[in-house]
Design an enzyme around this catalytic site. Structure first.
Site, PDB file in Angstrom:
ATOM      1  N   ASP A  62       5.199  48.881  -0.599  1.00  0.00           N
ATOM      2  CA  ASP A  62       3.814  48.540  -0.941  1.00  0.00           C
ATOM      3  C   ASP A  62       3.567  47.039  -0.794  1.00  0.00           C
ATOM      4  O   ASP A  62       4.241  46.227  -1.422  1.00  0.00           O
ATOM      5  CB  ASP A  62       3.507  48.979  -2.377  1.00  0.00           C
ATOM      6  CG  ASP A  62       3.563  50.485  -2.497  1.00  0.00           C
ATOM      7  OD1 ASP A  62       2.811  51.152  -1.768  1.00  0.00           O
ATOM      8  OD2 ASP A  62       4.377  50.998  -3.293  1.00  0.00           O
ATOM      9  N   ASP A 109      10.847  46.338   1.168  1.00  0.00           N
ATOM     10  CA  ASP A 109       9.904  46.865   0.189  1.00  0.00           C
ATOM     11  C   ASP A 109       8.843  47.660   0.974  1.00  0.00           C
ATOM     12  O   ASP A 109       8.753  47.526   2.206  1.00  0.00           O
ATOM     13  CB  ASP A 109       9.259  45.680  -0.543  1.00  0.00           C
ATOM     14  CG  ASP A 109       8.067  46.077  -1.366  1.00  0.00           C
ATOM     15  OD1 ASP A 109       8.176  47.050  -2.129  1.00  0.00           O
ATOM     16  OD2 ASP A 109       7.018  45.410  -1.258  1.00  0.00           O
TER      17      ASP A 109
HETATM   18  C1  XBP Z   1       4.863  48.957  -5.855  1.00  0.00           C
HETATM   19  C2  XBP Z   1       4.296  49.496  -7.058  1.00  0.00           C
HETATM   20  C3  XBP Z   1       3.983  50.881  -7.136  1.00  0.00           C
HETATM   21  C4  XBP Z   1       2.700  51.352  -6.542  1.00  0.00           C
HETATM   22  C5  XBP Z   1       2.372  52.703  -7.101  1.00  0.00           C
HETATM   23  O1  XBP Z   1       5.618  47.795  -6.159  1.00  0.00           O
HETATM   24  O2  XBP Z   1       4.132  48.798  -8.031  1.00  0.00           O
HETATM   25  O3  XBP Z   1       3.889  51.150  -8.494  1.00  0.00           O
HETATM   26  O4  XBP Z   1       1.640  50.468  -6.897  1.00  0.00           O
HETATM   27  O5  XBP Z   1       3.351  53.636  -6.834  1.00  0.00           O
HETATM   28  P1  XBP Z   1       6.681  47.191  -5.110  1.00  0.00           P
HETATM   29  P2  XBP Z   1       3.588  54.872  -7.823  1.00  0.00           P
HETATM   30  O6  XBP Z   1       5.950  46.991  -3.817  1.00  0.00           O
HETATM   31  O7  XBP Z   1       7.079  45.871  -5.712  1.00  0.00           O
HETATM   32  O8  XBP Z   1       7.835  48.152  -5.010  1.00  0.00           O
HETATM   33  O9  XBP Z   1       2.264  55.224  -8.426  1.00  0.00           O
HETATM   34  O10 XBP Z   1       4.146  55.958  -6.933  1.00  0.00           O
HETATM   35  O11 XBP Z   1       4.556  54.430  -8.878  1.00  0.00           O
HETATM   36 MG    MG Z   2       5.523  45.225  -2.785  1.00  0.00          MG
END
Ligand code: XBP
Ligand code: MG
Length: 265
Positions: free
Chosen positions: A12, A10
């Protein structure tokens, strides 16, 4: 028994702490640039993270939180188009932050990726975020050629259903042409582990401030971070918590041991 072939990360919260001081700030900049008086506080953003995906999160805010605050907003006829445009602006602000090196990788991430690469493990990404965000983060925080380190980058709207649906990890596995039994996933959130486990992947979790209290049932290990030789991790939970031995940071030797331990006989 399967060999460990690939690691699927993953982005973020896992590779970098991007949410509070990255995405949240970029959303607020986009709102302000659009003349909207919306302000997502650190606390409110924690609640909004229940929904993955930036466009989906804006809609969730309008549906669930806006009216609670007694705010008025006349929804445009083309709400999808309005949200998409706002989100494109947010992506531009976010990438600008990344290009200034505003967000570093989490502790131990670079060392682990480098070691995996040196030992010939295949690397992939499975994330809800927009693809350009992934390349901007990796190129600025890891290495200029970092995109080439990852054989598959599964990101954003490439699948219709975002995490907690399993689709993005399943897509990454299809692209790698591997079965989940020969891979490990790395996550930081409940939505993330629901997605990775849904795709049949054993998963290692490193928590952050937004996800510390999440339910990580089924994780092999739940850590505060991956650690470094001089900065050991704390093991918080996990089905293999008893198998840690002398390990104090996450490296390939530990991953191999965990993988062997959880592999079906
Ligand atoms: C990551 C997210 C993303 C970011 C924003 O979740 O939820 O939506 O917060 O990105 P994970 P965008 O780590 O579970 O994949 O604004 O580009 O959608
Ligand atoms: Mg995440």
């Amino acid at each position: 028994m399967n060999n460990l072939n690939a690691l699927i990360f993953d982005v973020d919260g896992t590779l970098a702490d991007t949410e509070r001081d990255g995405h949240r700030v970029a959303f607020n900049s986009a709102f302000s640039a659009a003349g909207l008086d919306w302000e997502w506080s650190v606390e409110l953003y924690g609640k909004l993270l229940a929904v993955t995906g930036g466009k989906e999160r804006i809609r969730f805010y309008l549906d669930k939180f806006f009216e609670e605050k007694n705010k008025k907003f006349d929804r445009p006829a083309d709400l999808d188009g309005f949200i998409a445009e706002l989100h494109q602006s947010k992506t531009r602000f976010y990438i600008e932050m990344l290009s200034k090196g505003a967000i570093p990788l989490r502790l131990g991430v670079k060392r682990l990726l480098q070691e995996a690469r040196d030992q010939g493990l295949r690397l992939a990404i499975a994330t809800t975020t927009t693809p350009q965000n992934v390349s901007a983060l990796l190129e600025h925080a890891l290495a200029p050629d970092a995109m080439s380190w990852f054989e598959v980058v599964a990101a954003g709207d490439i699948v219709p259903a975002k995490k907690p649906a399993a689709d993005i990890f399943e897509y990454a596995l299809q692209q790698l042409k591997l079965e989940p039994e020969s891979c490990l996933a790395f996550e930081d959130s409940q939505n993330g582990i629901l997605s990775s486990r849904g795709a049949g992947l054993e998963t290692i979790v490193a928590v952050n401030d937004y996800t510390r209290e999440h339910d990580f049932s089924g994780a092999l290990l739940v850590l505060d971070h991956y650690g470094e030789p001089e900065l050991p991790f704390t093991v918080l939970d996990g089905t293999l918590v008893e198998n840690m031995g002398e390990h104090r940071y996450l490296d390939l030797a530990l991953l191999q041991e965990l993988f062997t331990e959880c592999a079906p006989a």
